[in-house]
Design a protein around this motif. Structure first.
Motif, mmCIF file in Angstrom:
data_model
loop_
_atom_site.group_PDB
_atom_site.id
_atom_site.type_symbol
_atom_site.label_atom_id
_atom_site.label_comp_id
_atom_site.label_asym_id
_atom_site.label_seq_id
_atom_site.Cartn_x
_atom_site.Cartn_y
_atom_site.Cartn_z
ATOM 1 N N VAL A 1 -10.353 14.735 -1.823
ATOM 2 C CA VAL A 1 -9.826 13.655 -0.988
ATOM 3 C C VAL A 1 -10.611 13.629 0.318
ATOM 4 N N PRO A 2 -11.121 12.464 0.722
ATOM 5 C CA PRO A 2 -11.869 12.395 1.984
ATOM 6 C C PRO A 2 -11.022 12.843 3.175
ATOM 7 N N GLU A 3 -11.691 13.336 4.181
ATOM 8 C CA GLU A 3 -11.026 13.836 5.371
ATOM 9 C C GLU A 3 -10.217 12.735 6.047
ATOM 10 N N GLY A 4 -9.016 13.099 6.495
ATOM 11 C CA GLY A 4 -8.192 12.178 7.261
ATOM 12 C C GLY A 4 -7.110 11.478 6.474
ATOM 13 N N PHE A 5 -7.201 11.451 5.144
ATOM 14 C CA PHE A 5 -6.178 10.819 4.322
ATOM 15 C C PHE A 5 -5.013 11.771 4.082
ATOM 16 N N ASP A 6 -3.828 11.215 3.911
ATOM 17 C CA ASP A 6 -2.657 11.994 3.527
ATOM 18 C C ASP A 6 -2.817 12.393 2.060
ATOM 19 N N ARG A 7 -3.044 13.673 1.816
ATOM 20 C CA ARG A 7 -3.358 14.126 0.460
ATOM 21 C C ARG A 7 -2.208 13.897 -0.512
ATOM 22 N N ARG A 8 -0.995 14.049 -0.043
ATOM 23 C CA ARG A 8 0.144 13.802 -0.944
ATOM 24 C C ARG A 8 0.203 12.337 -1.352
ATOM 25 N N ARG A 9 -0.027 11.462 -0.381
ATOM 26 C CA ARG A 9 -0.001 10.040 -0.721
ATOM 27 C C ARG A 9 -1.135 9.680 -1.677
ATOM 28 N N ILE A 10 -2.277 10.269 -1.500
ATOM 29 C CA ILE A 10 -3.392 9.990 -2.402
ATOM 30 C C ILE A 10 -3.065 10.476 -3.805
ATOM 31 N N ARG A 11 -2.374 11.613 -3.933
ATOM 32 C CA ARG A 11 -1.961 12.070 -5.264
ATOM 33 C C ARG A 11 -0.960 11.098 -5.890
ATOM 34 N N VAL A 12 -0.042 10.585 -5.071
ATOM 35 C CA VAL A 12 0.902 9.586 -5.569
ATOM 36 C C VAL A 12 0.147 8.356 -6.072
ATOM 37 N N GLN A 13 -0.821 7.895 -5.276
ATOM 38 C CA GLN A 13 -1.589 6.718 -5.681
ATOM 39 C C GLN A 13 -2.405 6.989 -6.939
ATOM 40 N N ALA B 1 0.835 -1.203 0.000
ATOM 41 C CA ALA B 1 0.000 0.000 0.000
ATOM 42 C C ALA B 1 0.870 1.253 0.000
ATOM 43 N N LEU B 2 0.356 2.285 -0.643
ATOM 44 C CA LEU B 2 1.025 3.582 -0.654
ATOM 45 C C LEU B 2 0.514 4.506 0.438
ATOM 46 N N PHE B 3 -0.632 4.176 1.027
ATOM 47 C CA PHE B 3 -1.249 5.068 2.009
ATOM 48 C C PHE B 3 -1.971 4.246 3.063
ATOM 49 N N SER B 4 -2.342 4.910 4.149
ATOM 50 C CA SER B 4 -3.124 4.291 5.220
ATOM 51 C C SER B 4 -4.506 4.932 5.288
ATOM 52 N N TRP B 5 -5.470 4.178 5.798
ATOM 53 C CA TRP B 5 -6.790 4.730 6.096
ATOM 54 C C TRP B 5 -6.748 5.436 7.447
ATOM 55 N N PRO B 6 -7.496 6.495 7.614
ATOM 56 C CA PRO B 6 -7.572 7.132 8.935
ATOM 57 C C PRO B 6 -8.437 6.299 9.887
ATOM 58 N N ASP B 7 -8.189 6.457 11.165
ATOM 59 C CA ASP B 7 -9.041 5.878 12.216
ATOM 60 C C ASP B 7 -9.140 4.351 12.141
ATOM 61 N N ALA C 1 -15.946 7.029 -1.720
ATOM 62 C CA ALA C 1 -15.380 8.371 -1.607
ATOM 63 C C ALA C 1 -13.893 8.359 -1.926
ATOM 64 N N LEU C 2 -13.189 7.333 -1.442
ATOM 65 C CA LEU C 2 -11.756 7.246 -1.719
ATOM 66 C C LEU C 2 -11.494 6.960 -3.193
ATOM 67 N N LEU C 3 -12.183 5.972 -3.751
ATOM 68 C CA LEU C 3 -11.922 5.605 -5.144
ATOM 69 C C LEU C 3 -12.288 6.744 -6.081
ATOM 70 N N SER C 4 -13.343 7.469 -5.784
ATOM 71 C CA SER C 4 -13.706 8.615 -6.599
ATOM 72 C C SER C 4 -12.611 9.675 -6.580
ATOM 73 N N ALA C 5 -11.995 9.885 -5.422
ATOM 74 C CA ALA C 5 -10.889 10.839 -5.341
ATOM 75 C C ALA C 5 -9.694 10.355 -6.153
ATOM 76 N N LEU C 6 -9.467 9.047 -6.178
ATOM 77 C CA LEU C 6 -8.302 8.497 -6.874
ATOM 78 C C LEU C 6 -8.453 8.493 -8.392
ATOM 79 N N VAL C 7 -9.667 8.220 -8.888
ATOM 80 C CA VAL C 7 -9.806 8.032 -10.335
ATOM 81 C C VAL C 7 -10.701 9.051 -11.011
ATOM 82 N N ALA C 8 -11.445 9.828 -10.239
ATOM 83 C CA ALA C 8 -12.368 10.791 -10.847
ATOM 84 C C ALA C 8 -12.085 12.229 -10.433
#
Length: 471
Positions: A359-371, A142-148, A348-355
């Motif tokens: 980015v949903p609250e709590g995720f590392d935005r830089r990591r989500i951009r990398v992913q 994985a490139l990122f972690s889920w919050p909480d 919500a996460l997949l939509s941020a990644l591909v559409a």
């Protein structure tokens, strides 16, 4: 539990080399790339020599909020029977959402929460009931972690095994990836999980870019991953170890050398208390760099007996704790509520990644951009493999990649890679691209040949008109 030995991932690009590798005990093939009725000659020959073949699925998405697709389970089972496989394997991951309908095109981590655990366990039971052989599940990179999150990796894997009796496919390269990317201690995972449920082990290479480890399967196995294999072997005698390579295939001698290095680890004297390589610091601040996560390979295999005919093909009851786990599950109403909650989070996460949605609250935005960049790059690469004519029509790999990434931005994949290739061609033609008229005619002809029978749309009529003028 079936003893497999040392093997390698079979891919068409290295089929001849795999047949010549000395001392090869077994191979693993990507299930989705096998047609049971039309197996490659290379795999037929390997099976005739007594080399075992295990199908490895990449698209079931057993960690998704929806129940497993019966058609995908049936296809996986058909391949297991055709191969005479002692088991089948998949990933603890989600790959799609149904509402909205989105495809990741890659394995994404599930949240390690009680909700996600309840959903996963019910999905595993559904899969086990449908499959003719035992199922083993792989920990993913994985490139990122889920919050909480509520559970550690070790706790999550342990509960899945205890509640379902499923086996584990432990990828030590993925343990290293998660050490770098998520700050997780591989030794703690190995200490926590029930290694008596181990089916086999994956070993693979990767590369670090800007503080992020990318599990590419396109680089040599680094010493740190072999150290983790040694740490696992100090705890348990693994039934099988497999080398994965999916791209940038090296010379045959280099593949043989990597298998020799794996055998050396397996035969080395065990060091009491060995825990693998020292922990590495987590990457705290990640730059925007494109990634290259592991990509599906390809493979095929011949007809063989079912699971009952394969020595060592045991069921869930052979895993300690499986009998006690039977029936230990939340009631159906609570699982349905958990599916709803898990589905909302994954969508919500997949939509941020591909559409391109926020980015949903709590995720590392830089990591989500990398992913997100990694998913787009992998999508471009796989479309080029399923439709290899497109880069040639568009003037080469670089112009193709530039055009595809522009198309993919904000246009998520919803119908698989072949559908994606057709939609990409339509996208270009509607925009009167490519600029070169001859290339545009070639692309129109390519699209018409593959579009098949489908309801006419504006682009269909436009393409027919253009093709008619070009004839």
């Amino acid at each position: 539990m079936a003893r497999l030995g040392v093997g390698i991932g079979w891919r068409p690009e290295i089929a001849d080399a795999v047949e010549r590798l000395p001392g090869l005990d077994w191979v693993e093939v990507v299930a989705e790339n096998i047609c049971p009725d039309h197996l490659p000659d290379s795999l037929v020959r390997l099976r005739e020599r007594g080399v075992r073949v295990v199908p490895h699925g990449v698209s079931l998405g057993i960690g998704g909020a929806d129940r497993p697709d019966p058609a995908k389970l049936a296809a996986l089972g058909e391949r297991a029977v055709a191969l005479g496989a002692p088991l089948v394997t998949e990933h603890i991951a989600f790959v799609r959402t149904s509402s909205p309908p989105l495809e990741a095109g890659h394995l994404l981590p599930v949240p390690r929460t009680r909700d996600a655990l309840d959903v996963l366990c019910e999905n595993v039971r559904i899969a086990q009931d449908a499959l003719p052989v035992p199922l083993a599940l792989e920990n993913i990179a994985a490139l990122f972690s889920w919050p909480d999150e509520e559970l550690t990796e070790g706790q999550f894997l342990t509960e899945v095994v205890e509640r379902t009796g499923v086996r584990l496919l432990i990828d030590v390269a993925n343990l290293h990836t998660n050490r770098v990317n998520r700050g997780e201690d591989p030794a703690a995972v190995l200490d926590a999980i029930p290694l008596e449920a181990l089916a086999y082990v994956h070993v693979a290479g990767g590369v670090e870019k800007g503080g992020v480890w990318h599990d590419t399967h396109a680089h040599p196995v680094p010493p740190v991953v072999l150290d983790l294999l040694a740490g696992l072997c100090s705890r348990v005698d693994p039934p099988g170890v497999l080398l994965e390579r999916d791209d940038d295939f090296p010379p045959e001698a280099e593949l043989a050398g990597e298998l020799t290095a794996i055998r050396a680890v397996l035969t080395a004297p065990a060091l009491p208390g060995a825990a693998g390589a020292p922990a590495l610091p987590a990457a705290a601040d990640v730059p925007d760099v494109p990634g290259a996560p592991e990509a599906p390979g390809a493979a095929d295999v011949p007809e063989a007996p079912g699971a009952a005919d394969v020595p060592g093909a045991a069921g869930a009851a052979d895993v300690p704790g499986a009998a006690e786990a039977v029936g230990v599950a939340p009631d159906s109403g609570s699982v349905e509520a958990a599916r709803t909650r898990v589905g909302l989070g994954q969508a919500a996460l997949l939509s941020a990644l591909v559409a391109g949605t926020p980015v949903p609250e709590g995720f590392d935005r830089r990591r989500i951009r990398v992913q997100a960049r990694a998913l787009a790059a992998k999508r471009a690469d796989v479309v080029a493999k399923v439709a290899p004519e497109l880069p040639g029509i568009l003037g080469g790999a670089d112009p193709y990649r530039e055009a595809f990434l522009a198309y993919a931005k904000g246009r998520p994949m919803t119908g698989g890679y072949r559908r994606d290739a057709l939609d990409f061609a339509e996208h270009l033609l509607v925009r009167n691209l490519p600029a070169d008229a001859a290339a545009r005619r070639r692309l129109t002809a390519w699209w018409r040949e593959r579009a098949g029978v489908r309801p006419p749309r504006g682009v269909v009529n436009w393409a027919r008109t253009l093709f008619g003028r070009a004839a």
